[in-house]
Design a protein around this motif. Sequence first.
Motif, PDB file in Angstrom:
ATOM      1  N   GLY A  16      -2.772   2.145  -0.654  1.00  0.00           N
ATOM      2  CA  GLY A  16      -1.349   2.243  -0.950  1.00  0.00           C
ATOM      3  C   GLY A  16      -0.809   3.656  -0.879  1.00  0.00           C
ATOM      4  N   ALA A  17       0.290   3.861  -1.597  1.00  0.00           N
ATOM      5  CA  ALA A  17       1.018   5.128  -1.549  1.00  0.00           C
ATOM      6  C   ALA A  17       0.313   6.253  -2.292  1.00  0.00           C
ATOM      7  N   PHE A  18      -0.689   5.947  -3.090  1.00  0.00           N
ATOM      8  CA  PHE A  18      -1.428   6.958  -3.848  1.00  0.00           C
ATOM      9  C   PHE A  18      -2.866   6.484  -4.006  1.00  0.00           C
ATOM     10  N   ARG A  19      -3.735   7.373  -4.426  1.00  0.00           N
ATOM     11  CA  ARG A  19      -5.142   7.021  -4.644  1.00  0.00           C
ATOM     12  C   ARG A  19      -5.373   6.526  -6.074  1.00  0.00           C
ATOM     13  N   GLU A  20      -4.920   7.311  -7.069  1.00  0.00           N
ATOM     14  CA  GLU A  20      -5.077   6.934  -8.473  1.00  0.00           C
ATOM     15  C   GLU A  20      -3.824   7.324  -9.246  1.00  0.00           C
ATOM     16  N   ARG A  21      -3.518   6.543 -10.282  1.00  0.00           N
ATOM     17  CA  ARG A  21      -2.364   6.874 -11.120  1.00  0.00           C
ATOM     18  C   ARG A  21      -2.634   6.448 -12.552  1.00  0.00           C
ATOM     19  N   ILE A  22      -2.315   7.351 -13.465  1.00  0.00           N
ATOM     20  CA  ILE A  22      -2.328   7.048 -14.896  1.00  0.00           C
ATOM     21  C   ILE A  22      -0.872   7.120 -15.350  1.00  0.00           C
ATOM     22  N   THR A  23      -0.416   6.078 -16.024  1.00  0.00           N
ATOM     23  CA  THR A  23       0.963   5.996 -16.469  1.00  0.00           C
ATOM     24  C   THR A  23       1.008   5.878 -17.981  1.00  0.00           C
ATOM     25  N   THR A  24       1.861   6.647 -18.621  1.00  0.00           N
ATOM     26  CA  THR A  24       2.109   6.505 -20.054  1.00  0.00           C
ATOM     27  C   THR A  24       3.619   6.462 -20.269  1.00  0.00           C
ATOM     28  N   SER A  25       4.042   5.606 -21.183  1.00  0.00           N
ATOM     29  CA  SER A  25       5.468   5.523 -21.468  1.00  0.00           C
ATOM     30  C   SER A  25       5.683   5.065 -22.903  1.00  0.00           C
ATOM     31  N   LEU A  26       6.819   5.444 -23.440  1.00  0.00           N
ATOM     32  CA  LEU A  26       7.227   5.059 -24.778  1.00  0.00           C
ATOM     33  C   LEU A  26       8.717   4.785 -24.713  1.00  0.00           C
ATOM     34  N   GLY A  27       9.158   3.633 -25.239  1.00  0.00           N
ATOM     35  CA  GLY A  27      10.569   3.308 -25.104  1.00  0.00           C
ATOM     36  C   GLY A  27      11.062   2.313 -26.120  1.00  0.00           C
ATOM     37  N   ILE A  28      12.288   1.915 -25.913  1.00  0.00           N
ATOM     38  CA  ILE A  28      12.973   0.927 -26.743  1.00  0.00           C
ATOM     39  C   ILE A  28      13.195  -0.318 -25.892  1.00  0.00           C
ATOM     40  N   GLY A  29      13.009  -1.491 -26.499  1.00  0.00           N
ATOM     41  CA  GLY A  29      13.223  -2.743 -25.802  1.00  0.00           C
ATOM     42  C   GLY A  29      14.275  -3.591 -26.484  1.00  0.00           C
ATOM     43  N   TYR A  30      14.923  -4.427 -25.680  1.00  0.00           N
ATOM     44  CA  TYR A  30      15.982  -5.292 -26.190  1.00  0.00           C
ATOM     45  C   TYR A  30      15.876  -6.652 -25.506  1.00  0.00           C
ATOM     46  N   PRO A  31      15.689  -7.749 -26.265  1.00  0.00           N
ATOM     47  CA  PRO A  31      15.654  -9.080 -25.649  1.00  0.00           C
ATOM     48  C   PRO A  31      17.071  -9.582 -25.372  1.00  0.00           C
ATOM     49  N   ILE A  32      17.386  -9.820 -24.115  1.00  0.00           N
ATOM     50  CA  ILE A  32      18.709 -10.297 -23.733  1.00  0.00           C
ATOM     51  C   ILE A  32      18.799 -11.807 -23.906  1.00  0.00           C
ATOM     52  N   ILE A  33      17.783 -12.518 -23.422  1.00  0.00           N
ATOM     53  CA  ILE A  33      17.720 -13.981 -23.547  1.00  0.00           C
ATOM     54  C   ILE A  33      16.364 -14.335 -24.136  1.00  0.00           C
ATOM     55  N   ASP A  34      16.357 -15.241 -25.095  1.00  0.00           N
ATOM     56  CA  ASP A  34      15.092 -15.714 -25.661  1.00  0.00           C
ATOM     57  C   ASP A  34      15.301 -17.127 -26.192  1.00  0.00           C
ATOM     58  N   ARG A  36       8.644   6.715  -3.372  1.00  0.00           N
ATOM     59  CA  ARG A  36       9.421   7.581  -2.485  1.00  0.00           C
ATOM     60  C   ARG A  36       8.662   8.841  -2.091  1.00  0.00           C
ATOM     61  N   ASP A  37       7.775   9.304  -2.973  1.00  0.00           N
ATOM     62  CA  ASP A  37       7.085  10.569  -2.742  1.00  0.00           C
ATOM     63  C   ASP A  37       5.658  10.390  -2.224  1.00  0.00           C
ATOM     64  N   ALA A  38       5.405   9.302  -1.527  1.00  0.00           N
ATOM     65  CA  ALA A  38       4.075   9.062  -0.970  1.00  0.00           C
ATOM     66  C   ALA A  38       3.729  10.139   0.059  1.00  0.00           C
ATOM     67  N   PRO A  39       2.432  10.486   0.188  1.00  0.00           N
ATOM     68  CA  PRO A  39       2.039  11.458   1.217  1.00  0.00           C
ATOM     69  C   PRO A  39       2.444  10.984   2.615  1.00  0.00           C
ATOM     70  N   LEU A  40       2.585  11.914   3.542  1.00  0.00           N
ATOM     71  CA  LEU A  40       3.060  11.589   4.884  1.00  0.00           C
ATOM     72  C   LEU A  40       2.184  10.570   5.608  1.00  0.00           C
ATOM     73  N   ASP A  41       0.869  10.566   5.338  1.00  0.00           N
ATOM     74  CA  ASP A  41      -0.020   9.647   6.051  1.00  0.00           C
ATOM     75  C   ASP A  41      -0.115   8.278   5.375  1.00  0.00           C
ATOM     76  N   ARG A  42       0.645   8.036   4.325  1.00  0.00           N
ATOM     77  CA  ARG A  42       0.621   6.759   3.605  1.00  0.00           C
ATOM     78  C   ARG A  42       1.996   6.106   3.650  1.00  0.00           C
ATOM     79  N   LYS A  43       2.015   4.766   3.620  1.00  0.00           N
ATOM     80  CA  LYS A  43       3.275   4.032   3.597  1.00  0.00           C
ATOM     81  C   LYS A  43       3.938   4.178   2.234  1.00  0.00           C
ATOM     82  N   LYS A  44       5.252   4.220   2.222  1.00  0.00           N
ATOM     83  CA  LYS A  44       5.998   4.321   0.978  1.00  0.00           C
ATOM     84  C   LYS A  44       6.052   2.984   0.250  1.00  0.00           C
TER      85      LYS A  44
END
Length: 151
Positions: free
Chosen positions: A25-43, A130-138
């Motif tokens: 894919g567009a990268f070899r390895e990725r570690i993602t961390t996130s912290l946020g607020i959630g809101y249920p619109i429909i339940d 969007r920022d994938a290396p030139l030799d990889r597909k976005k």
Amino acid sequence: YKLDYDFSEKLYVTGFTGYENDQFGAFRERITTSLGIGYPIIDDDSYSWKVEGGPSILFTRELPGESYSSSINAFASSLFKWIINDRSNFTNKTIVYFGNRNVIESKSALKVKINGALSSKFSYDILYDRDAPLDRKKTDTVARAGLLYDF
């Protein structure tokens, strides 16, 4: 790993940490961390739709042997579930990371119960970086079909 903590019926805190390894894919390895607020619109009995947002950090290794580059971003996500009937459901999870690095991930799945504990699952994933290396597909896509056994 994803953890949610409810403050009320309409507001929760969400945290996520994940690791991905993609040789094609567009990268070899990725570690993602996130912290946020959630809101249920429909339940209700048939539909569930939640939206989430907050800050995130992406640690990305573009190619093997390179070091990780970090990018501080914001994220917005949509989590949708439709219980079609007692034997099938459809889910979609879309996450957008924007800031130093712009990434869109969308994962859709249809699960159909065959009998008892056996189900089939069909899914389709789209990953845009969007920022994938030139030799990889976005844009990278993955289609899957499988059998699930519930214990």
